[in-house]
Design a protein around this motif. Structure first.
Motif, PDB file in Angstrom:
ATOM      1  N   THR A   1     -17.282  -0.449  20.564  1.00  0.00           N
ATOM      2  CA  THR A   1     -15.890  -0.303  20.996  1.00  0.00           C
ATOM      3  C   THR A   1     -15.127  -1.476  20.389  1.00  0.00           C
ATOM      4  OG1 THR A   1     -16.617   0.717  23.046  1.00  0.00           O
ATOM      5  CG2 THR A   1     -14.364  -0.148  22.999  1.00  0.00           C
ATOM      6  N   LEU A   2     -14.303  -1.165  19.383  1.00  0.00           N
ATOM      7  CA  LEU A   2     -13.670  -2.215  18.572  1.00  0.00           C
ATOM      8  C   LEU A   2     -12.282  -2.573  19.070  1.00  0.00           C
ATOM      9  CD1 LEU A   2     -14.587  -1.186  14.911  1.00  0.00           C
ATOM     10  CD2 LEU A   2     -15.310  -3.259  16.124  1.00  0.00           C
ATOM     11  N   PHE A   3     -11.996  -3.858  18.967  1.00  0.00           N
ATOM     12  CA  PHE A   3     -10.674  -4.385  19.261  1.00  0.00           C
ATOM     13  C   PHE A   3     -10.222  -5.235  18.083  1.00  0.00           C
ATOM     14  CE2 PHE A   3      -9.584  -3.816  23.854  1.00  0.00           C
ATOM     15  CZ  PHE A   3     -10.685  -3.051  24.216  1.00  0.00           C
ATOM     16  N   GLN A   4      -8.959  -5.600  18.109  1.00  0.00           N
ATOM     17  CA  GLN A   4      -8.493  -6.636  17.196  1.00  0.00           C
ATOM     18  C   GLN A   4      -7.604  -7.598  17.985  1.00  0.00           C
ATOM     19  OE1 GLN A   4      -6.055  -5.137  14.047  1.00  0.00           O
ATOM     20  NE2 GLN A   4      -4.842  -3.838  15.387  1.00  0.00           N
ATOM     21  N   SER A   5      -7.494  -8.793  17.481  1.00  0.00           N
ATOM     22  CA  SER A   5      -6.626  -9.786  18.107  1.00  0.00           C
ATOM     23  C   SER A   5      -5.690 -10.359  17.054  1.00  0.00           C
ATOM     24  CB  SER A   5      -7.465 -10.901  18.736  1.00  0.00           C
ATOM     25  OG  SER A   5      -6.604 -11.890  19.265  1.00  0.00           O
ATOM     26  N   ARG A   6      -4.392 -10.217  17.315  1.00  0.00           N
ATOM     27  CA  ARG A   6      -3.358 -10.759  16.420  1.00  0.00           C
ATOM     28  C   ARG A   6      -2.392 -11.571  17.270  1.00  0.00           C
ATOM     29  NH1 ARG A   6      -6.386  -8.791  13.612  1.00  0.00           N
ATOM     30  NH2 ARG A   6      -6.322  -7.148  12.057  1.00  0.00           N
ATOM     31  N   ASP A   7      -2.145 -12.798  16.873  1.00  0.00           N
ATOM     32  CA  ASP A   7      -1.215 -13.666  17.618  1.00  0.00           C
ATOM     33  C   ASP A   7      -1.543 -13.691  19.104  1.00  0.00           C
ATOM     34  OD1 ASP A   7       0.161 -13.956  15.155  1.00  0.00           O
ATOM     35  OD2 ASP A   7       1.208 -12.056  15.556  1.00  0.00           O
ATOM     36  N   GLY A   8      -2.828 -13.765  19.410  1.00  0.00           N
ATOM     37  CA  GLY A   8      -3.239 -13.857  20.804  1.00  0.00           C
ATOM     38  C   GLY A   8      -3.145 -12.544  21.568  1.00  0.00           C
ATOM     39  N   GLN A   9      -2.783 -11.456  20.889  1.00  0.00           N
ATOM     40  CA  GLN A   9      -2.671 -10.156  21.553  1.00  0.00           C
ATOM     41  C   GLN A   9      -3.888  -9.303  21.233  1.00  0.00           C
ATOM     42  OE1 GLN A   9      -0.365 -10.647  23.943  1.00  0.00           O
ATOM     43  NE2 GLN A   9       0.446  -8.590  23.529  1.00  0.00           N
ATOM     44  N   LEU A  10      -4.614  -8.918  22.282  1.00  0.00           N
ATOM     45  CA  LEU A  10      -5.820  -8.114  22.119  1.00  0.00           C
ATOM     46  C   LEU A  10      -5.440  -6.639  22.220  1.00  0.00           C
ATOM     47  CD1 LEU A  10      -8.875  -8.768  21.865  1.00  0.00           C
ATOM     48  CD2 LEU A  10      -9.017  -8.539  24.347  1.00  0.00           C
ATOM     49  N   SER A  11      -5.920  -5.806  21.291  1.00  0.00           N
ATOM     50  CA  SER A  11      -5.641  -4.372  21.399  1.00  0.00           C
ATOM     51  C   SER A  11      -6.809  -3.564  20.851  1.00  0.00           C
ATOM     52  CB  SER A  11      -4.358  -4.019  20.642  1.00  0.00           C
ATOM     53  OG  SER A  11      -4.481  -4.390  19.290  1.00  0.00           O
ATOM     54  N   PRO A  12      -7.046  -2.371  21.425  1.00  0.00           N
ATOM     55  CA  PRO A  12      -8.118  -1.509  20.925  1.00  0.00           C
ATOM     56  C   PRO A  12      -7.857  -1.193  19.462  1.00  0.00           C
ATOM     57  CG  PRO A  12      -7.250  -0.670  22.994  1.00  0.00           C
ATOM     58  CD  PRO A  12      -6.327  -1.754  22.549  1.00  0.00           C
ATOM     59  N   SER A  13      -8.922  -1.023  18.686  1.00  0.00           N
ATOM     60  CA  SER A  13      -8.748  -0.808  17.248  1.00  0.00           C
ATOM     61  C   SER A  13      -9.848   0.092  16.701  1.00  0.00           C
ATOM     62  CB  SER A  13      -8.733  -2.158  16.528  1.00  0.00           C
ATOM     63  OG  SER A  13      -8.302  -2.029  15.211  1.00  0.00           O
ATOM     64  N   ALA A  14      -9.997   1.261  17.321  1.00  0.00           N
ATOM     65  CA  ALA A  14     -11.043   2.197  16.896  1.00  0.00           C
ATOM     66  C   ALA A  14     -10.783   2.669  15.477  1.00  0.00           C
ATOM     67  CB  ALA A  14     -11.071   3.387  17.844  1.00  0.00           C
ATOM     68  N   ASP A  15     -11.820   3.004  14.744  1.00  0.00           N
ATOM     69  CA  ASP A  15     -11.663   3.584  13.405  1.00  0.00           C
ATOM     70  C   ASP A  15     -12.818   4.535  13.117  1.00  0.00           C
ATOM     71  OD1 ASP A  15     -13.890   2.101  12.667  1.00  0.00           O
ATOM     72  OD2 ASP A  15     -12.731   0.515  11.727  1.00  0.00           O
ATOM     73  N   GLU A  16     -12.854   5.073  11.902  1.00  0.00           N
ATOM     74  CA  GLU A  16     -13.853   6.086  11.541  1.00  0.00           C
ATOM     75  C   GLU A  16     -14.973   5.510  10.674  1.00  0.00           C
ATOM     76  OE1 GLU A  16     -13.584   9.492  12.475  1.00  0.00           O
ATOM     77  OE2 GLU A  16     -12.139   8.582  13.841  1.00  0.00           O
ATOM     78  N   GLN A  17     -14.939   4.201  10.412  1.00  0.00           N
ATOM     79  CA  GLN A  17     -15.891   3.575   9.484  1.00  0.00           C
ATOM     80  C   GLN A  17     -17.329   3.656  10.013  1.00  0.00           C
ATOM     81  OE1 GLN A  17     -15.245   1.791   6.355  1.00  0.00           O
ATOM     82  NE2 GLN A  17     -17.468   2.072   6.381  1.00  0.00           N
ATOM     83  N   LEU A  18     -18.274   4.081   9.156  1.00  0.00           N
ATOM     84  CA  LEU A  18     -19.696   4.011   9.513  1.00  0.00           C
ATOM     85  C   LEU A  18     -20.161   2.570   9.355  1.00  0.00           C
ATOM     86  CD1 LEU A  18     -21.745   6.948   7.875  1.00  0.00           C
ATOM     87  CD2 LEU A  18     -21.224   6.540  10.281  1.00  0.00           C
ATOM     88  N   ARG A  19     -20.838   2.054  10.378  1.00  0.00           N
ATOM     89  CA  ARG A  19     -21.373   0.694  10.313  1.00  0.00           C
ATOM     90  C   ARG A  19     -22.863   0.731  10.645  1.00  0.00           C
ATOM     91  NH1 ARG A  19     -16.151   0.144  12.306  1.00  0.00           N
ATOM     92  NH2 ARG A  19     -14.855  -1.228  11.019  1.00  0.00           N
ATOM     93  N   TRP A  20     -23.653  -0.025   9.876  1.00  0.00           N
ATOM     94  CA  TRP A  20     -25.113   0.007   9.997  1.00  0.00           C
ATOM     95  C   TRP A  20     -25.652  -1.350  10.423  1.00  0.00           C
ATOM     96  CZ3 TRP A  20     -27.321   4.691   9.369  1.00  0.00           C
ATOM     97  CH2 TRP A  20     -26.596   5.664   8.676  1.00  0.00           C
ATOM     98  N   VAL A  21     -26.736  -1.314  11.196  1.00  0.00           N
ATOM     99  CA  VAL A  21     -27.483  -2.549  11.507  1.00  0.00           C
ATOM    100  C   VAL A  21     -28.974  -2.278  11.377  1.00  0.00           C
ATOM    101  CG1 VAL A  21     -25.740  -3.515  13.086  1.00  0.00           C
ATOM    102  CG2 VAL A  21     -27.537  -2.028  13.989  1.00  0.00           C
TER     103      VAL A  21
END
Ligand code: FAD
Ligand code: NAD
Length: 327
Positions: free
Chosen positions: A84-104
């Motif tokens: 569940t992805l978020f981003q933080s810009r200028d101290g503001q946290l917001s959800p930031s879902a996307d379609e990118q496949l990520r592997w571990v």
């Protein structure tokens, strides 16, 4: 019998090259200064379980790499991570879902390089300090003064500044490697006895100190009793605080984390700091790999391309391809 090919570095670049050469019937011998494989995509064993302090995940944009990752998945070495992805810009946290496949890697990042290494011969805890060529063959010298060889070819699969130091046999290649600036990253892990009250599992940050936050147990196959978080500082913060003590780095990044995240952050049960001196190239390049085919000396690594796991793998493929082409 023929002298084997020496490969210095068991990160993803060195193992990408080694696997291809081995599968083509060439004898290889790997060296690494660490006690295990993986380099910057290794997992670190700790009191809080195995932690990904370096590479967090990887993406596959190149078709050949994407196919290879699918094979790794079929072999059980990797799995998708869907945080569940978020981003933080200028101290503001917001959800930031996307379609990118990520592997571990599963159950740890190291599963990939360990899988690639298989039964290939390797000498760990061996820091190579010199690489030189006699009339026909190459010899390596390690930090204890012991020499290793003879080898028919050498592939140097290290971060650029460390590669440059071993490339003196090919001054042109050494100059290219020496021109690459690599930036540091401070990494901190914080383990909490009670899970933090947030849905956040990964966060891209563009504030002062922090660059990235991840909840380790959101990755597939991770265990551990604690809710452990990995924090990465930005290149510039890491550079400015290169010589800060680990305690002070933990305190500063813990503070930045507590300020950023949308929940109460208690005192951590477990803390760990790691300084990556050569974490990433300051910019991407398009060399793919460096070669002096006449001498039989090659260099590969993430810094030859994009500074990512994918770039490192592709670079190792290219070094192996050019070596095989010149046999
Ligand atoms: P390395 O992994 O550095 O391998 C070099 C090996 O050489 C090491 O094992 C080292 O021990 C060994 N070595 C060094 N000197 C010597 C010597 N003299 N003798 C013998 N052995 C030696 N990439 C992504 O795609 N996604 C990410 O999310 C991501 N996050 C990252 C976060 C951090 C904090 C860091 C540090 C890196 C991250 N990366 C990420 C980058 C990724 O980890 C690298 O691009 C990739 O792992 C580099 O592989 P490599 O084989 O080129 O080098
Ligand atoms: P990626 O596509 O997930 O991310 C690339 C970049 O795009 C991110 O850094 C971020 O700025 C942005 N981004 C992607 N998805 C986002 C989202 N949902 N919301 C907001 N921003 C988003 O992965 P990649 O291209 O494979 O890059 C690998 C990652 O590894 C990058 O984040 C890079 O910064 C990181 N990395 C870190 C180091 C280090 O030393 N700390 C070294 C190499 C790579």
């Amino acid at each position: 019998s023929k002298a084997p090919i020496a490969i210095i570095g068991t990160g993803i670049a060195g193992l990408s090259a080694a696997r291809t050469l081995h599968d083509a019937g060439q004898a290889v011998h790997l060296f690494d200064k660490s006690r295990g494989s993986g380099g910057r995509m290794a997992s670190k064993r700790s009191d809080a379980g195995s932690l990904d302090l370096g590479a967090q995940y990887f993406t596959a944009r190149d078709r050949r790499f994407a196919e290879t990752v699918r094979q790794w998945q079929a072999g059980g070495w990797v799995d998708q991570w869907t945080p569940t992805l978020f981003q933080s810009r200028d101290g503001q946290l917001s959800p930031s879902a996307d379609e990118q496949l990520r592997w571990v890697g599963t159950p740890t990042m190291s599963a990939i390089t360990r899988g690639l290494l298989g039964e290939m011969p390797v000498t760990f805890s061996c820091r190579i300090t010199e690489v030189f060529r006699g009339e026909q063959y190459w010899t390596l010298v390690d930090a204890t003064g012991a020499s290793h060889g003879p080898f028919s070819h050498v592939i140097i699969a290290l971060p650029a500044p460390q590669a440059a130091a071993l490339l003196s046999g090919a001054p042109k290649l050494a100059a290219v490697a020496a021109s690459v600036a690599m930036e540091p990253t401070w990494a901190v892990a914080l383990g909490f006895a009670t899970p933090l009250g947030t849905t956040l599992e990964g966060c891209f940050v563009q504030d002062d100190a922090l660059d990235w936050i991840a909840r380790n147990r959101s990755k597939p196959g991770r265990d551990g009793a604690l809710d452990t978080w990995v924090l990465h500082a930005t290149s510039s913060w890491s550079r400015q605080h290169l010589d800060l003590s680990k305690e002070a780095v933990i305190e500063r990044l813990h503070g930045a984390f507590a300020e950023l995240i949308d929940c109460v952050v208690p005192a951590p049960e477990f803390t760990l700091a790691h300084r990556w001196l050569y974490a990433r190239p300051a910019q991407a390049h398009e060399w793919t790999a460096l070669a002096d085919a006449g001498l039989g000396l090659y260099a590969c690594g993430d810094w030859c391309l994009s500074g990512r796991v994918e770039g490192a793998w592709l670079s190792g493929q290219e070094a192996a391809r050019r070596l095989l082409e010149n046999l």
